[in-house]
Design an enzyme around this catalytic site. Structure first.
Site, short mmCIF file in Angstrom:
data_model
loop_
_atom_site.label_atom_id
_atom_site.label_comp_id
_atom_site.label_asym_id
_atom_site.label_seq_id
_atom_site.Cartn_x
_atom_site.Cartn_y
_atom_site.Cartn_z
N HIS A 1 0.84 -1.20 0.00
CA HIS A 1 0.00 0.00 0.00
C HIS A 1 0.88 1.26 0.00
CE1 HIS A 1 -3.12 -2.67 2.10
NE2 HIS A 1 -3.78 -2.21 1.05
N GLY B 1 -2.96 -1.73 -7.73
CA GLY B 1 -1.83 -2.66 -7.74
C GLY B 1 -2.05 -3.82 -8.71
N LYS C 1 -1.09 -6.64 -8.27
CA LYS C 1 -1.37 -7.82 -7.45
C LYS C 1 -2.79 -8.32 -7.70
CE LYS C 1 -2.03 -9.97 -3.28
NZ LYS C 1 -3.30 -9.42 -2.84
#
Ligand code: AMP
Length: 282
Positions: free
Chosen positions: A31, A140, A142
């Site tokens: 983050h 992100g 991810k």
């Protein structure tokens, strides 16, 4: 840094570029990296922290999702966030009469396994775009399928925002940072990096085999699934897909991505590794 709890108080009058980083909190270095990238490239940075109930399915971890505002506020402040927007559920969803449904890219994988999840994500992000009106928004890699859903929503609905994707931030042993890693027991935490390790093995192997052999590579994916199962994972999928549609990867795709989702005990983890072909490699 201002902590703002309702839309009324937000009153943003940015000079220059305004960035938004949407989050569900319980911050980790991933983050913070996202925030730093947004911080560097923009004049004002708003981070939203909202555990969005509409993106959790029944029986998922909405109630036990980790929360710690005091810690998060200190971490956000340390990377130069201007405004931490922490709305309540009632503030964001006084009604649930209108939703943003993104079709196509949501048909498979996370979209299929978590029905309604991406509608919850797209709706809350669309609302945040309207509330904050950022010039740029940061997400992100991810959560790669989420990235594609947001990108498609922005294109389809002409959202006046530029989306930026930031590389996955990892622990030294390769495990992708995630708020959900806090659920892992010590022994599960020791096994967890295997997820990324298998993605790396698979991507090295696909590169070694060459782009023209992608078609036959799909038959090999069971090997990686089994390797993970042998370590104690319960694998939801380990697959090779194209961007942005998450369709079956072919030798026509310039970017392909290995995606994985697997449970370790009660914790569900996701990760992915992208492979970019150079143009002359076909
Ligand atoms: P979350 O709070 O988990 O909803 O994540 C908020 C944003 O941070 C999303 O855009 C995520 O994709 C991104 N994010 C989560 N984990 C990582 C990571 N390890 N590296 C980079 N970005 C991440």
């Amino acid at each position: 840094m201002r902590i703002v709890r309702n839309i009324e108080e937000l009153k943003l009058e940015p000079k220059g570029s305004l960035a938004l980083t949407p989050t569900m909190g319980y911050f980790h270095e991933g983050h913070l990296d996202l925030m730093r990238k947004a911080r560097e490239a923009n004049d004002t940075l708003v981070v939203s922290l909202f555990v969005n109930p509409t993106q959790f399915g029944e029986g998922e971890d909405y109630e036990r999702y980790p929360r710690n505002l005091e810690r998060d506020a200190a971490m956000a402040e340390s990377v130069g966030v201007d405004v931490l927007f922490v709305p309540t559920v009632d503030e964001m969803f006084p009604r649930r009469t209108t939703q943003v449904v993104v079709n196509g890219v949501t048909d498979r994988f996370e979209g299929a396994l978590r029905p309604g999840h991406f509608t919850g994500v797209a709706t809350v992000v669309y609302k945040l775009f309207n509330i904050v009106r950022p010039h740029r928004a940061y997400f992100g890699w991810k959560d790669i399928q989420q990235c594609m859903v947001i990108q498609r929503m922005v294109e389809d609905l002409n959202c006046p925002v530029q989306v930026e994707f930031v590389e996955t931030y990892r622990e030294p042993d390769g495990l992708a940072m995630s708020s959900r890693n806090s659920y892992l027991s010590e022994s599960e935490r020791a096994i967890a990096p295997e997820l990324h390790r298998q993605l790396v093995i698979a991507s090295n192997e696909v590169i070694r085999n060459g782009r023209s052999n992608i078609g036959s590579f799909h038959g090999q994916l069971g090997v990686y699934r089994q390797a993970l199962e042998a370590k104690g994972f319960s694998v939801d999928y380990f697959d090779l897909v194209s961007l942005p549609e998450f369709a079956v990867a072919t030798d026509k795709d310039d970017v392909i991505v290995f995606i994985v989702a697997a449970k370790l005990g009660r914790t569900r983890l996701i990760d992915n590794v992208r492979v970019y072909w150079r143009n002359n490699e076909r």
